[in-house]
Design a protein around this motif. Structure first.
Motif, mmCIF file in Angstrom:
data_model
loop_
_atom_site.group_PDB
_atom_site.id
_atom_site.type_symbol
_atom_site.label_atom_id
_atom_site.label_comp_id
_atom_site.label_asym_id
_atom_site.label_seq_id
_atom_site.Cartn_x
_atom_site.Cartn_y
_atom_site.Cartn_z
ATOM 1 N N LEU A 1 0.832 -1.197 0.000
ATOM 2 C CA LEU A 1 0.000 0.000 0.000
ATOM 3 C C LEU A 1 0.864 1.243 0.000
ATOM 4 O O LEU A 1 1.844 1.348 0.752
ATOM 5 C CB LEU A 1 -0.926 -0.015 1.226
ATOM 6 C CG LEU A 1 -1.858 -1.229 1.349
ATOM 7 C CD1 LEU A 1 -2.685 -1.129 2.618
ATOM 8 C CD2 LEU A 1 -2.743 -1.355 0.131
ATOM 9 N N GLY B 1 -3.190 2.327 -1.855
ATOM 10 C CA GLY B 1 -3.423 1.077 -2.542
ATOM 11 C C GLY B 1 -2.176 0.534 -3.196
ATOM 12 O O GLY B 1 -1.116 1.178 -3.233
ATOM 13 N N LEU C 1 -4.443 -3.020 -8.134
ATOM 14 C CA LEU C 1 -5.570 -2.188 -8.585
ATOM 15 C C LEU C 1 -5.612 -2.098 -10.099
ATOM 16 O O LEU C 1 -6.692 -1.969 -10.687
ATOM 17 C CB LEU C 1 -5.473 -0.795 -7.965
ATOM 18 C CG LEU C 1 -5.692 -0.735 -6.451
ATOM 19 C CD1 LEU C 1 -5.621 0.704 -5.963
ATOM 20 C CD2 LEU C 1 -7.033 -1.342 -6.064
ATOM 21 N N HIS D 1 -7.544 -4.026 0.355
ATOM 22 C CA HIS D 1 -7.447 -2.565 0.409
ATOM 23 C C HIS D 1 -8.473 -1.950 1.368
ATOM 24 O O HIS D 1 -8.541 -0.714 1.466
ATOM 25 C CB HIS D 1 -7.635 -1.966 -0.988
ATOM 26 C CG HIS D 1 -6.453 -2.173 -1.877
ATOM 27 N ND1 HIS D 1 -6.145 -3.406 -2.441
ATOM 28 C CD2 HIS D 1 -5.476 -1.305 -2.302
ATOM 29 C CE1 HIS D 1 -5.071 -3.290 -3.179
ATOM 30 N NE2 HIS D 1 -4.625 -2.024 -3.112
ATOM 31 N N PHE E 1 -13.240 3.351 -1.912
ATOM 32 C CA PHE E 1 -11.983 3.312 -1.166
ATOM 33 C C PHE E 1 -12.095 4.313 -0.020
ATOM 34 O O PHE E 1 -12.133 5.527 -0.240
ATOM 35 C CB PHE E 1 -10.799 3.664 -2.073
ATOM 36 C CG PHE E 1 -10.621 2.712 -3.225
ATOM 37 C CD1 PHE E 1 -9.880 1.559 -3.061
ATOM 38 C CD2 PHE E 1 -11.204 2.962 -4.468
ATOM 39 C CE1 PHE E 1 -9.702 0.672 -4.124
ATOM 40 C CE2 PHE E 1 -11.027 2.085 -5.521
ATOM 41 C CZ PHE E 1 -10.279 0.929 -5.354
#
Length: 755
Positions: free
Chosen positions: A583, A621, A626, A711, A739
């Motif tokens: 992340l 993220g 992603l 996430h 998110f």
């Protein structure tokens, strides 16, 4: 009240009561005898005047004393005055009312007694009685005359037997044959043993001249006084001699007949009533004066006795009432200290003791209530705190099935404003109609036939579609619901959102399956491929024609299927062994632009459009993961609209805010106008090997869900409703990822590398 005053009141009351009893006795005696009343009327009147004067004097003294107390402003004097006035009114007003009504009644009643109609009725009754008696007298006289004529035609010597037969024919008491001078010649009757009464010379003379004489005896005042002589009718008839002998003599026949007792009683009653009516009519004024005087004397005694009792009782009642009044004033101010108690043994003094006891009990009760309220408030606060901080949802229904209590957990799980529907059924909440019906049915089933282990509560899982925060999108959740009955026919429902738990369990199960498949299947694939290729290498030169072609084709098939199996095993391995996310802060718009660069052809054809919101904050993220997520979602959407000429896909980014306008999350949406998700796929879209494609493993959305979980993002699937006039049908599918982990404002987003 002092001892001397108390004795004075007692003596006064005894004197008044004694005088009243004497007067009542004399008045009742005088009422029954007008002579006694008229004789003693004057001195009775003056005795009553003297008694009334004494009472007025006593009451006047008491009134002056009470007035002085009121002027001095002594506490309780007004209460005493009011009590005396109330008791006086209780005695005086009813007495005056009764006297007025009685006076009018007596005066008019006496007048009605001597009405002309009453007098005429009495005279008519008297005339009717007289006429009846005269008729009986005349009838008996006629019968006697006829009997005498028949007997005169017979022989001079009349036998007693003939007289007896005649008596029976006439229904007479006595039949007597008399000589010319009234001497008895023969007789027959019930009183024959006594000598019959001889008629007078005048009666004999009258009978000789008029042939027959009839008279009524025993109904006049003199005979009525003598009860030994019964009223009767006597008829005397002349019997002329029919013989031509010189010695023949005239005779008389006398018949006596008793009057019926009922006729006698009625006749006497009518005569007595008529005489009394005439006497009362002559003394009408005296009678009126007698009754009105009786009422007046009684009223005077009653009124003044009531006034005297009013003052006496007022003094007796004043002291305990004043104590009670002072105590009530203290209690009204909130003072519950011990109150004054009178030592007397009467009921009012006992009332002061009861009031003091009640005050003490109120003090104890107030303290207990305050403690109970404090405990109740603390318990309510504790319960409310527990309900507000529970992660589970709690809904309490009343006996009518309406929502009574809702905690924030229920609103959070269902994402619906349940508090606004308090007092209404759960089915009134939009989107919860089917869920409410299922829960109600489960409660009824538990009540009628509970299963084993469900004596106190039941537990079941429900899948339902709830609304998101903005009310536009729909989301599938799995709830674990527990229900129980409460006192007073209420119901309790506690539920948890186990969607993530179920999804995690399924993902874990599929990960285990993927690991086993990768281990068990991949190892024999390489030897199979090598063996097939070795067979082809050894046998192909030795075969010709169709046999050689079949060998090449079969070996090619084996090799291709082994490669397909390797690809499937590699996908399961990647799903089972997804690397941990690295992340860091990144720009979602830049990452979307970089991925969509791989789809230049659909963008040039207008089938893929990007609608990126401006001013998006950086999220936290893994760029690689992603990128795979965006690629899978876009590819699935393009595959869904591949067969539609006007099919298109939109990729949107924006921010999600709460009702107060605060930033909550950054949202990525992929929307297409394809056929949408089937209902059975929508419920289990994130499970491996669930797909609508004819070719594919169904691991795309499963991998996307796993990456979103890594996430801390929330992914939702929904079908976009049609925008036609009827609002029916499906206009496409929508995948939304929110998110909620945002990068700090001072962290620069990473630039995504080219794939």
């Amino acid at each position: 009240m002092s001892k001397a005053s108390r004795w004075a009141w007692i003596i006064s009351l005894v004197a008044v009561i004694g005088t009243g009893l004497v007067l009542v006795f004399l008045l009742s005696l005088a009422t029954n005898s007008r002579g006694i009343y008229e004789h003693h009327y004057v001195w009775l009147f003056w005795v009553n005047v003297v008694v009334a004067g004494l009472l007025v004097l006593v009451i006047g003294i008491a009134g002056v004393r009470l007035t002085l107390r009121v002027r001095r402003g002594k506490f309780g004097s007004r209460l005493l005055l009011r009590l005396a006035a109330v008791f006086a009114m209780v005695g005086v007003l009813p007495g005056v009312l009764i006297y007025t009504v009685s006076y009018q009644f007596v005066a008019r009643s006496i007048e009605t007694w001597f009405d002309l109609k009453v007098e005429g009725a009495l005279e008519a009754g008297l005339s009717l009685g007289r006429g009846t008696l005269d008729t009986q007298v005349n009838d008996l006289a006629t019968k006697t005359r006829l009997a005498a004529e028949r007997l005169s035609d017979t022989d001079q010597s009349i036998q007693p037997l003939a007289l007896e037969r005649l008596r029976e024919q006439l229904s007479a008491q006595e039949v007597t044959l008399l000589g010319p001078g009234g001497q008895v010649l023969a007789t027959s009757g019930r009183t024959a043993r006594f000598a019959p009464e001889r008629p007078t010379t005048a009666q004999l003379r009258q009978a000789r001249s008029s042939r027959v004489v009839g008279q009524l005896e025993g109904l006049d005042e003199e005979h009525a006084a003598d009860s030994s002589e019964e009223p009767r009718i006597r008829a005397l008839a002349y019997m002329p001699s029919s013989s031509f002998s010189l010695t023949a003599q005239d005779r008389f026949l006398m018949v006596t007949q008793l009057l019926p007792s009922a006729v006698v009683a009625n006749a006497l009653a009518v005569q007595a009533a008529y005489r009394e009516y005439q006497a009362r009519a002559l003394a009408r004024d005296g009678l009126r004066r007698m009754y009105i005087g009786t009422l007046t004397l009684t009223l005077i005694l009653a009124v003044f006795g009531a006034l005297l009792l009013a003052v006496a009782l007022g003094n007796q009642l004043a002291r305990p009432l004043l104590v009670l009044a002072e105590g009530v004033r203290q209690v009204s101010r909130g003072d519950l200290t011990p109150k004054q108690v009178l030592a007397a043994t009467d009921e009012l003094s006992g009332l002061t003791r009861s009031f003091a006891d009640m005050t003490g009990q109120l003090s104890d009760a107030r303290a207990l209530v305050q403690r109970s309220l404090a405990q109740l408030e603390a318990a309510r606060s504790n319960l409310q705190t527990i309900l507000d901080n529970l992660t589970a949802g709690v809904i309490v229904f009343d006996r009518e099935g309406r929502i009574d209590t809702v905690n924030p957990g229920a609103t959070r799980i269902l994402r619906l404003p349940l508090s606004a529907y308090r007092g209404r059924p759960l089915g009134d909440v939009p989107g919860l109609q089917e869920f409410a019906a299922a829960v109600k049915q489960r409660f009824e089933l538990h009540h009628t036939s509970p299963e084993a282990g469900e004596r106190d509560h039941w537990q079941d899982a429900f899948d339902l579609q709830t609304g998101t925060v903005n009310g536009m999108e729909r989301d599938r959740v799995t709830l674990l619901v527990r229900g129980a009955s409460m006192p007073h026919a209420g119901r309790l429902m506690v539920f948890d959102d186990i969607t993530e738990v179920v999804s995690a369990q399924r993902a874990e199960a599929w990960s285990e399956v993927a690991r086993r498949l990768a281990h068990e299947i991949k190892n024999p694939l390489t030897p199979i491929q090598l063996s097939a290729e070795r067979l082809q290498h050894k046998l192909e030169p030795k075969l010709e024609g169709t046999d050689q072609a079949m060998l090449v084709r079969s070996v090619g098939t084996i090799v291709n299927q082994v490669q397909a199996m390797k690809t499937l095993v590699n996908e399961f391995r990647d799903y089972a062994r997804l690397p941990a996310a690295r992340l860091q802060a990144l720009d979602l718009n830049a990452l979307v632009t970089e991925v969509l660069g791989l789809y230049a052809t659909p963008q040039d054809a207008g089938r893929l459009k990007a609608e990126l919101g401006g001013g998006l904050p950086a999220i936290v993220g893994d760029t690689t993961q992603l990128r795979q997520v965006i690629h899978n979602l876009v590819q699935n959407a393009l595959d869904a609209v591949h067969d539609q000429p006007d099919g298109h896909v939109r990729v949107r980014t924006d921010v999600a805010r709460n009702e107060q306008g605060e930033l909550r999350a950054v949202r990525l949406q992929v929307v297409d106008n394809g056929p949408g998700f089937p209902e059975k796929v929508l419920k289990r879209a994130f499970e491996p090997y669930v797909t609508t494609k004819s070719k594919g493993t169904g691991l795309g959305l499963a991998v996307v869900k796993k990456i979103a979980d890594e996430h801390g993002a929330r992914i939702r699937l929904a079908n976009v409703p049609a925008g036609d006039a009827e609002g029916q049908g499906i206009a496409g599918a929508q995948v939304s990822i929110s998110f909620s982990k945002l990068a700090p404002a001072d962290s620069p987003p990473a630039v995504p590398a080219t794939a």
